[in-house]
Design an enzyme around this catalytic site. Structure first.
Site, short mmCIF file in Angstrom:
data_model
loop_
_atom_site.label_atom_id
_atom_site.label_comp_id
_atom_site.label_asym_id
_atom_site.label_seq_id
_atom_site.Cartn_x
_atom_site.Cartn_y
_atom_site.Cartn_z
N MET A 118 -3.38 -6.92 -7.44
CA MET A 118 -2.77 -7.97 -8.27
C MET A 118 -3.79 -9.01 -8.76
SD MET A 118 0.14 -6.62 -8.33
CE MET A 118 1.36 -7.73 -8.99
N HIS B 45 1.69 0.76 -13.36
CA HIS B 45 2.44 -0.43 -13.76
C HIS B 45 3.93 -0.09 -13.68
CE1 HIS B 45 3.26 -4.16 -15.83
NE2 HIS B 45 4.07 -3.51 -16.64
N GLY C 135 0.78 -1.24 0.00
CA GLY C 135 0.00 0.00 0.00
C GLY C 135 0.80 1.28 0.00
C1 GAR Z 1 4.03 -1.15 -7.28
O1 GAR Z 1 5.38 -1.20 -7.67
C2 GAR Z 1 3.12 -1.20 -8.49
O2 GAR Z 1 3.65 -0.55 -9.61
C3 GAR Z 1 3.04 -2.69 -8.74
O3 GAR Z 1 2.95 -3.26 -7.47
C4 GAR Z 1 3.63 -2.43 -6.53
C5 GAR Z 1 2.68 -2.15 -5.40
O4 GAR Z 1 3.32 -1.49 -4.33
N1 GAR Z 1 1.90 -3.01 -9.54
C6 GAR Z 1 1.88 -4.00 -10.41
O5 GAR Z 1 2.81 -4.74 -10.61
C7 GAR Z 1 0.57 -4.16 -11.15
N2 GAR Z 1 0.71 -5.07 -12.24
P1 GAR Z 1 2.49 -0.81 -3.19
O6 GAR Z 1 1.49 -1.85 -2.67
O7 GAR Z 1 3.51 -0.47 -2.14
O8 GAR Z 1 1.80 0.39 -3.75
#
Ligand code: GAR
Length: 217
Positions: A94, A113, A12
């Site tokens: 996800m 992304h 998050g």
């Molecule tokens: C982030 O790096 C986002 O870009 C990636 O997951 C991470 C979430 O971090 N998203 C994806 O890979 C979507 N396909 P967070 O929970 O700390 O925001």
């Protein structure tokens, strides 16, 4: 008040970056907008506790409790709908969303992304970027369409990939820019400075400048 609904699956940190910007810039007053609800498909997502700490309403819809993707999404749509969202922000969410869900909230769902789309759609983006020998990695905010990581591009940050990088160091560098970029993109979308028209993100030049970042540190 315009309602932003954030969907997460884990840490998050992007949600926190957006919420911190919203508080610092007083979006409730300046934009008439607030994060009204944070939803996670995982009960153990760290971001849920962080949302509660801000006093934001949270919901858990555990995808494992549903027999089909459609049944999971039906409940997700019901909970999201109840918050009357003007913008739905996927922040490390996800789960792939079906065409039915995406169409129900057409033009209102955005995602971040961790790659410079249209390169490196899907998972494991940083390792794949390093394996390809890119000099620039980065991140993209885009509208969500039924095809994975393929909707109109709203914002991008390009970040240097160093010879000494591994997937973790590169991910950390990109994440710093994700936080800055996503907060700006959410703000631009919720204030109507970016709109989705015929599968393009429409904005003026000043907004485009604000939504394009370069980092070589
Ligand atoms: C982030 O790096 C986002 O870009 C990636 O997951 C991470 C979430 O971090 N998203 C994806 O890979 C979507 N396909 P967070 O929970 O700390 O925001």
């Amino acid at each position: 008040m315009k309602n932003i609904v954030v969907l997460i699956s884990g840490r998050g940190s992007n949600f926190v970056a957006i919420q911190e910007t919203a508080l610092r810039e007083n979006w409730a007053q300046t934009l008439g907008a607030k994060i009204a609800l944070v939803v996670s498909n995982r009960p153990d997502a760290k971001g849920l506790g962080l949302a509660e700490g801000y006093g934001i309403e949270t919901a858990v819809i555990d995808h494992k409790a549903y027999a089909t993707r459609e049944a999971f999404e039906e409940e997700l749509a019901r909970v999201v709908d109840r918050a009357q969202p003007d913008l739905i922000v996927l922040a490390g969410f996800m789960r792939i969303l079906t065409e039915q869900f995406v169409n129900r909230f057409a033009g209102k769902i955005i995602n971040i992304h961790p790659a410079l789309l249209p390169s490196f759609k899907g998972l494991d983006t940083h390792q794949r970027a390093l394996d390809a020998g890119v000099r620039m990695a980065g991140t993209t905010v885009h509208y969500v369409t039924p095809a994975l990581d393929s909707g109109a591009i709203i914002a991008q940050a390009a970040v240097i990939a160093l010879p000494s990088d591994d997937a973790h160091t590169l991910a950390d560098r990109v994440l710093e820019f994700e936080h800055k970029l996503y907060a700006r993109a959410v703000k631009a979308c919720v204030s109507g400075r970016v709109r989705c028209v015929n599968d393009r993100a429409v904005m003026d030049d000043d907004t485009a400048r604000e939504l394009t970042l370069f980092g070589n540190v």
